[in-house]
Design a protein around this motif. Structure first.
Motif, PDB file in Angstrom:
ATOM      1  N   GLU A 157       0.826  -1.207   0.000  1.00  0.00           N
ATOM      2  CA  GLU A 157       0.000   0.000   0.000  1.00  0.00           C
ATOM      3  C   GLU A 157       0.862   1.259   0.000  1.00  0.00           C
ATOM      4  O   GLU A 157       0.537   2.249  -0.675  1.00  0.00           O
ATOM      5  N   THR A 158       1.970   1.208   0.725  1.00  0.00           N
ATOM      6  CA  THR A 158       2.876   2.364   0.748  1.00  0.00           C
ATOM      7  C   THR A 158       3.383   2.682  -0.652  1.00  0.00           C
ATOM      8  O   THR A 158       3.467   3.858  -1.051  1.00  0.00           O
ATOM      9  N   VAL A 159       3.707   1.660  -1.406  1.00  0.00           N
ATOM     10  CA  VAL A 159       4.174   1.859  -2.787  1.00  0.00           C
ATOM     11  C   VAL A 159       3.046   2.359  -3.679  1.00  0.00           C
ATOM     12  O   VAL A 159       3.249   3.234  -4.531  1.00  0.00           O
ATOM     13  N   LEU A 160       1.837   1.812  -3.501  1.00  0.00           N
ATOM     14  CA  LEU A 160       0.696   2.262  -4.304  1.00  0.00           C
ATOM     15  C   LEU A 160       0.426   3.743  -4.079  1.00  0.00           C
ATOM     16  O   LEU A 160       0.118   4.488  -5.020  1.00  0.00           O
ATOM     17  N   ARG A 187       0.856  -1.837 -12.129  1.00  0.00           N
ATOM     18  CA  ARG A 187       1.793  -2.971 -12.073  1.00  0.00           C
ATOM     19  C   ARG A 187       3.208  -2.543 -12.468  1.00  0.00           C
ATOM     20  O   ARG A 187       4.188  -3.010 -11.893  1.00  0.00           O
ATOM     21  N   GLN A 188       3.303  -1.671 -13.466  1.00  0.00           N
ATOM     22  CA  GLN A 188       4.625  -1.204 -13.886  1.00  0.00           C
ATOM     23  C   GLN A 188       5.318  -0.469 -12.740  1.00  0.00           C
ATOM     24  O   GLN A 188       6.518  -0.667 -12.481  1.00  0.00           O
ATOM     25  N   HIS A 189       4.562   0.340 -12.024  1.00  0.00           N
ATOM     26  CA  HIS A 189       5.121   1.056 -10.875  1.00  0.00           C
ATOM     27  C   HIS A 189       5.555   0.078  -9.786  1.00  0.00           C
ATOM     28  O   HIS A 189       6.659   0.204  -9.230  1.00  0.00           O
ATOM     29  N   CYS A 190       4.717  -0.901  -9.487  1.00  0.00           N
ATOM     30  CA  CYS A 190       5.029  -1.858  -8.421  1.00  0.00           C
ATOM     31  C   CYS A 190       6.233  -2.723  -8.768  1.00  0.00           C
ATOM     32  O   CYS A 190       7.045  -3.048  -7.895  1.00  0.00           O
ATOM     33  N   ARG A 191       6.361  -3.117 -10.033  1.00  0.00           N
ATOM     34  CA  ARG A 191       7.502  -3.948 -10.429  1.00  0.00           C
ATOM     35  C   ARG A 191       8.820  -3.223 -10.223  1.00  0.00           C
ATOM     36  O   ARG A 191       9.860  -3.842 -10.014  1.00  0.00           O
ATOM     37  N   GLY A 192       8.790  -1.906 -10.302  1.00  0.00           N
ATOM     38  CA  GLY A 192      10.010  -1.146 -10.101  1.00  0.00           C
ATOM     39  C   GLY A 192      10.359  -0.909  -8.642  1.00  0.00           C
ATOM     40  O   GLY A 192      11.455  -0.448  -8.332  1.00  0.00           O
ATOM     41  N   ARG A 193       9.420  -1.224  -7.739  1.00  0.00           N
ATOM     42  CA  ARG A 193       9.636  -0.910  -6.333  1.00  0.00           C
ATOM     43  C   ARG A 193       9.547  -2.117  -5.407  1.00  0.00           C
ATOM     44  O   ARG A 193       9.963  -2.051  -4.254  1.00  0.00           O
ATOM     45  N   LEU A 194       8.995  -3.227  -5.912  1.00  0.00           N
ATOM     46  CA  LEU A 194       8.718  -4.359  -5.039  1.00  0.00           C
ATOM     47  C   LEU A 194       9.275  -5.658  -5.600  1.00  0.00           C
ATOM     48  O   LEU A 194       9.459  -5.788  -6.818  1.00  0.00           O
ATOM     49  N   GLU A 195       9.491  -6.647  -4.699  1.00  0.00           N
ATOM     50  CA  GLU A 195       9.835  -7.984  -5.133  1.00  0.00           C
ATOM     51  C   GLU A 195       8.654  -8.572  -5.917  1.00  0.00           C
ATOM     52  O   GLU A 195       7.501  -8.164  -5.727  1.00  0.00           O
ATOM     53  N   SER A 196       8.935  -9.526  -6.773  1.00  0.00           N
ATOM     54  CA  SER A 196       7.928 -10.024  -7.705  1.00  0.00           C
ATOM     55  C   SER A 196       6.682 -10.561  -7.011  1.00  0.00           C
ATOM     56  O   SER A 196       5.562 -10.362  -7.482  1.00  0.00           O
ATOM     57  N   HIS A 197       6.852 -11.253  -5.856  1.00  0.00           N
ATOM     58  CA  HIS A 197       5.685 -11.845  -5.203  1.00  0.00           C
ATOM     59  C   HIS A 197       4.794 -10.806  -4.537  1.00  0.00           C
ATOM     60  O   HIS A 197       3.665 -11.115  -4.127  1.00  0.00           O
TER      61      HIS A 197
END
Length: 516
Positions: A433-436, A477-487
């Protein structure tokens, strides 16, 4: 008699030096070769200043270098701190700082995400792989290089003066606050748990175990430790991204053991090639990390009628293992995880910690040699989980809800908090959620785990977008892939006009998690 984790490798190397310890792609190491390689790295670590209790982080994919580095850290007297290779620079810097790591073993291929993190800490790098990319600069580029260490004449590392109550590892795991917590595990805990696991699985020196699980994950790490203890071969896979190729290697190496999580078994069951693959050598399968659907267990038993299936339950705070179900009782107890492993006791308790009668839902409480010492640098969090029992023993309150039936078998009910497991790894909704919320277009967000046949519980994000901002699943999803592990990247995204809230204005997470 004093017994330490790295003695597993030393004793097996003396007993059966030429037996293959590891297979990783085309590379192999005998137990003697792995012992010598880890000696060389341990000597270099000590020369670099690593002493008893110093933390050394290892950020590698499944590989021979990973396993050698693990044993090297322990031989040098250090505390092993595994780091997921997909960890981004800012989180890596935090992990190194929080653990106080003096050294980081990392691949040169990840230099672009590692170097910025090293600039914020005092950790020295030990680089594994090809030379650093052209243009890389800074003090961190002057660290040690793995290949250079192996060229030195062989010598044993100096005795660091360890006892079995010293820390062997700090395993970071996500918590309800969103910040990872470092689980402190001693040599004594690992030795006791590894012996228990090898015992109930009936491991033998002629076993060949396929390890699809990341070694940064305790379940994966236990395959290497039991292999070193017993003297069997571990086949290391970097990932399960290409299941057909992995299946072919299972057949090629005549595997006898297959540890997995629901995602692995769900994928395998969907492969047409599995029906004709010759896995007649398979003696046992194990499932942990998340409950496997009963239908999947039944299908696996039909496909491999001669292989024992072990349903298991554990958590990082207990060296990954708490309970296991005897395969002979699987037919009558398919939905159970069985009973506590040897040298461990577990019971279902009420709020006051007192045992509850059979069939009553309560929190699982554990005592035993497998229980952690506590959370690194988190006395308040430790106090919530560890309490003194009536005889002064340490009790771990797991935070998981269970029932115990009249036969004494444990049945998992749910997580007590909001944290859930996806692909066998814990997920903290707050971290996602922090990344979102970093996206300006996101007005509100809430992440929950939803049932999924492949992932066990899949990450689903409910998002309320700002009226004047465009937002799509692809952008999120593009934003999350740049900031988070895949799972941690949401598998499902649902855009809403509003999120359900309590009278006080809090988002009702449980309402979103309820199936429609």
């Amino acid at each position: 008699m004093l017994y330490l984790v790295h003695q597993f490798l030393g004793e097996t190397a003396s007993r059966m030096p030429d037996r293959t310890a590891l297979i990783a792609g085309e590379a192999r190491r005998s137990f003697a070769g792995l012992d010598r390689e880890s000696d060389a790295v341990a000597c270099a670590l000590q020369q670099a200043g690593v002493r008893r209790g110093d933390r050394v982080a290892v950020m590698l994919e499944n590989s021979i270098e990973y396993v050698a580095s693990l044993f090297a850290v322990l031989k040098a007297g250090g505390v092993f701190v595994p780091v997921n290779p997909s960890t981004k620079a800012d989180k890596l810097a935090w992990l190194l700082s929080d653990s106080g790591a003096t050294l980081l073993v990392a691949p040169t291929a990840l230099a672009r995400q590692v170097l910025p993190a090293l600039e914020e800490t005092s950790a020295t790098p030990l680089w594994v792989g090809a030379p650093l990319p052209e243009g890389a600069a800074g003090p961190a580029t002057d660290g040690l290089f793995y290949a250079d260490l192996l060229a030195a004449p062989h010598r044993a590392p100096a005795d660091p003066g360890l006892i079995d109550q010293d820390l062997a590892a700090i395993m970071y795991t996500s918590g309800t606050t969103g910040r990872p917590k470092g689980v402190m595990l001693t040599h004594a805990s690992y030795v006791a748990t590894t012996r228990s696991i090898a015992g109930y699985l009936g491991n033998r020196p002629d076993d060949v175990v396929m390890c699809l699980l990341p070694l940064t994950f305790g379940y994966g790490l236990s395959q290497v430790l039991t292999g070193a203890l017993v003297g069997f071969t571990v086949v290391l896979e970097r990932s399960f991204a290409f299941p057909k190729e992995t299946l072919a290697r299972m057949v090629k190496h005549r595997i006898t053991g297959l540890p997995g999580v629901p995602t692995v078994f769900s994928t395998l069951l969907g492969l047409e090639a599995l029906k004709t693959a010759d896995l007649s050598s398979l003696r046992y399968l194990t499932n942990a990390a998340a409950p496997l659907p009963i239908a999947h267990i039944d299908r696996l038993r039909a496909l491999f009628p001669d292989a024992a299936f072990h349903s298991m339950y554990g958590m990082t705070e207990c060296c990954t293992r708490i309970a296991t179900l005897d395969p002979a009782r699987l037919g009558e107890k398919t939905g159970s995880v069985g009973r506590a492993i040897p040298n461990c006791a577990a019971y279902v308790a009420g709020e006051d910690g007192s045992p509850l009668p059979p069939g009553t839902v309560g929190e699982l409480v554990v005592r035993g040699a497998n229980v952690m010492r506590g959370y690194w640098n988190r006395p308040e969090e430790t106090a919530k989980r560890l309490r003194r029992g009536p005889q002064g023993e340490t009790l771990l309150f797991t935070g998981d809800l269970f029932t115990m039936d009249a036969d004494g078998d444990l049945h998992f009910v749910s997580r007590k908090d909001d944290v859930f497991k996806c692909r066998g790894e814990k997920v903290s909704p707050k971290e996602i959620e922090t990344v979102l919320y970093e996206l300006d277009a996101v007005a509100e967000a809430c992440v929950v785990g939803v049932p999924d046949p492949a992932d066990g519980l899949a990450v689903k994000a409910f998002i309320v977008a700002r009226d004047d901002r465009a937002l799509s699943e692809t952008m999120v999803r593009q934003h999350c892939r740049g900031r988070l592990e895949s799972h941690l990247v949401p598998k499902f995204i649902e855009f809403c006009d509003a999120l359900p809230k309590t009278d006080s204005g809090k988002i009702r997470r449980a309402a979103l998690a309820e199936p429609v």
